[in-house]
Design a protein around this motif. Structure first.
Motif, PDB file in Angstrom:
ATOM      1  N   ASP A 416       0.811  -1.218   0.000  1.00  0.00           N
ATOM      2  CA  ASP A 416       0.000   0.000   0.000  1.00  0.00           C
ATOM      3  C   ASP A 416       0.845   1.269   0.000  1.00  0.00           C
ATOM      4  OD1 ASP A 416      -2.373  -1.484   0.094  1.00  0.00           O
ATOM      5  OD2 ASP A 416      -2.263  -1.645   2.282  1.00  0.00           O
ATOM      6  N   VAL A 417       2.168   1.117   0.139  1.00  0.00           N
ATOM      7  CA  VAL A 417       3.063   2.271   0.228  1.00  0.00           C
ATOM      8  C   VAL A 417       3.655   2.626  -1.128  1.00  0.00           C
ATOM      9  CG1 VAL A 417       5.184   3.154   1.276  1.00  0.00           C
ATOM     10  CG2 VAL A 417       3.601   1.779   2.636  1.00  0.00           C
ATOM     11  N   VAL A 418       4.006   1.605  -1.903  1.00  0.00           N
ATOM     12  CA  VAL A 418       4.576   1.831  -3.231  1.00  0.00           C
ATOM     13  C   VAL A 418       3.427   2.117  -4.191  1.00  0.00           C
ATOM     14  CG1 VAL A 418       5.940   0.852  -5.110  1.00  0.00           C
ATOM     15  CG2 VAL A 418       6.539   0.342  -2.736  1.00  0.00           C
ATOM     16  N   THR A 419       3.244   3.377  -4.517  1.00  0.00           N
ATOM     17  CA  THR A 419       2.076   3.803  -5.284  1.00  0.00           C
ATOM     18  C   THR A 419       2.327   3.890  -6.779  1.00  0.00           C
ATOM     19  OG1 THR A 419       2.680   6.113  -4.867  1.00  0.00           O
ATOM     20  CG2 THR A 419       1.138   5.080  -3.327  1.00  0.00           C
ATOM     21  N   ASP A 420       3.550   3.626  -7.215  1.00  0.00           N
ATOM     22  CA  ASP A 420       3.884   3.699  -8.637  1.00  0.00           C
ATOM     23  C   ASP A 420       4.732   2.481  -8.990  1.00  0.00           C
ATOM     24  OD1 ASP A 420       5.039   4.288 -11.188  1.00  0.00           O
ATOM     25  OD2 ASP A 420       4.768   6.427 -10.830  1.00  0.00           O
ATOM     26  N   GLU A 421       4.343   1.784 -10.035  1.00  0.00           N
ATOM     27  CA  GLU A 421       5.071   0.572 -10.434  1.00  0.00           C
ATOM     28  C   GLU A 421       6.535   0.848 -10.753  1.00  0.00           C
ATOM     29  OE1 GLU A 421       4.071  -2.671 -10.500  1.00  0.00           O
ATOM     30  OE2 GLU A 421       2.309  -1.924  -9.447  1.00  0.00           O
TER      31      GLU A 421
END
Length: 500
Positions: A416-421
């Motif tokens: 849920d923290v890494v919002t961009d691939e």
């Protein structure tokens, strides 16, 4: 002139949006174009601190026009800063992607103290050399910045939530200005300023300078009526306030020297400036044309022509938090080696930027150890997300915090923290680097080592010497545990041991 000599800044203020384009000639700036639109973005905040649809549409239309003017410039030539309304609006994350798409460049939402630093930098570069302490006051649309310093790095930086738009909307919503309303606005601003006035007075200053549109518009009216030998003083401002009150509104007062685009927000800015003078016991203040956008230009030139202020901030944090620099350098080196193999799916234009982020993240990943070893990566992430890191935007600080948080521990927390691939290659590089450097010794990979990452399937393949793994059992065991971690987020880490 060559396009590469052009720099541009976009200032997304609470009152107006501005773009300024300059040519850099022999280390000096020469303005070649500028655009300004009174978007009144702060006026679009509803009672729940959400930006209304109408305000969003006004902003997007303006940004589209700015974007057309900036076409042809590269990302490194343009810096876009957004201030108080972008900081406080609860729905800004929904609006931000639309704004960046309309403008064509990333938008940095800067913290109040970073805004104060940039304003001071602009003023300092445009003032004659002096060793005296200077107080800079900048009344914007939604916030007011207070800075004291004598060198390029100021001593005190503060930002308070009071501005010409917010106070005009709050105390004069229908445009009617009475003595009672004006004194209520002054009293409210004084209460806010009291939070910092003691510290400012204890530090002291030798002279005061006002920047921004409110200071300039008040100065212009004082000058038009020839009320004072000073740019600003409280007696002259009280006389202007009386003229407006007697007329019932700024528009009806028809003040000499008043530009039409300042009429709606003049009274709010005047009340705040009167409060500044009365709370800080100021006798007089000069006014400069320098502003936030000038500070951004000088900051950009510092990055291009001298040293990146962000590098200096990183070194300062390493010293402040007693970072083991040798270990930080080991992790930095290995992270970049890993990233070279993991980043094959990223566009070339992004590689240098991500290598910088990895450099800074690795340099600071252990700052949290100054608090406690247990869960230090969480402490480190919190520090980077919330500290005043001069030169860094809020988004940059958050990205560094995510990279630092990711370098150890349960990988599931990152879903849920890494919002961009596009973040994952750097995240995996940080995890692998920390794993390889756990013994806190210099490390050299065998020659036949290779690393590949497939973004579509989130699969990483590490080919490495079987004998080297046998000689490094701690790393081999940690890699086996890491394979299990990646499964938790539907990713795969394959370890292919190579035999001669």
């Amino acid at each position: 002139m060559p396009l590469s000599s052009i720099l541009a800044t976009v200032d997304l203020g609470s009152n107006s949006f501005r773009v300024q384009i300059c040519a850099v000639e022999n280390g000096q700036l020469r303005v070649i174009d500028s655009l300004k639109e009174m978007v009144r973005f702060a006026g679009g905040l509803d009672e729940n601190k959400n930006i209304t649809t109408d305000a969003q549409e006004r902003a997007l239309e303006c940004l589209s026009r700015f974007g057309q003017r900036l076409q042809g410039l590269q990302t490194e030539q343009v810096r876009v800063v957004a201030t108080n309304t972008f900081r406080v609006a609860k729905n800004i994350q929904d609006f931000l992607p639309k704004a960046e798409a309309a403008l064509g460049f990333p938008i940095q939402i800067i913290a109040g103290r970073e805004e104060a630093r940039l304003i001071y930098l602009g003023v300092k570069h445009t003032q004659p050399p002096t060793t005296q302490n200077m107080l800079v006051v900048d009344i914007g649309g939604g916030s007011t910045e207070f800075v004291i310093g004598s060198d390029l790095q100021p001593d005190i930086m503060e930002s308070l939530p009071l501005g010409c738009v917010s106070y005009s909307t709050r105390f004069f919503p229908d445009g009617k200005i009475t003595a009672e309303r004006f004194e209520q606005a002054v009293a409210s601003a004084r209460i806010e300023i009291q939070r910092i006035s003691q510290d400012l007075k204890q530090h002291g200053w030798d002279f005061a300078i006002g920047s921004s549109g409110s200071a300039r518009s008040i100065r212009d009216v004082i000058d038009a009526y020839k009320l004072s030998k000073h740019d600003l003083d409280v007696a002259s401002m009280r006389m202007i306030a009386k003229k407006v009150i007697n007329a019932g509104s700024t528009r009806k007062a028809k003040l000499l020297g008043m530009k039409s685009d300042r009429i709606e927000v003049f009274a709010g800015g005047l009340a705040v400036m009167v409060a500044v003078f009365e709370e800080l016991n100021l006798d007089a203040m000069s006014v400069t044309d320098a502003a936030l956008r000038d500070g951004v230009f000088f900051d950009m030139m510092g990055r291009d022509l001298e040293r990146d202020l962000r590098d200096e901030t990183v070194e300062l944090f390493q010293s402040l938090y007693h970072v083991d620099v040798a270990q930080a350098n080991r992790v930095k080196q290995i992270a970049k080696q890993c990233f070279a193999g993991l980043s094959q799916s990223l566009p070339n234009s992004q590689l240098q930027i991500w290598n910088e982020y990895l450099d800074w993240a690795a340099s600071l990943h252990e700052v949290g150890m100054s608090i406690a070893h247990s869960g230090y990566h969480k402490h480190s992430a919190y520090i980077l997300d919330h500290a005043d890191m001069f030169g860094f935007s809020r988004q940059e600080q958050h990205l560094l915090a995510v990279l630092v948080l990711s370098h150890r521990g349960d990988i599931k927390k990152l879903v849920d923290v890494v919002t961009d691939e596009q973040w994952w290659p750097a995240v995996f590089a940080m995890r692998l680097a920390a794993l390889f450097c756990r013994s806190r010794k210099d490390l050299i990979f065998p020659d036949n080592t290779s690393l590949y990452y497939d973004a579509a399937s989130k699969t990483c393949v590490l080919q490495i010497s079987a004998q080297w793994l046998q000689d490094n059992p701690l790393i081999a065991g940690s890699l086996a545990q890491e394979v299990l971690q990646w499964h938790h987020i539907q990713s795969e880490l394959k370890i292919e041991a190579i035999t001669p």
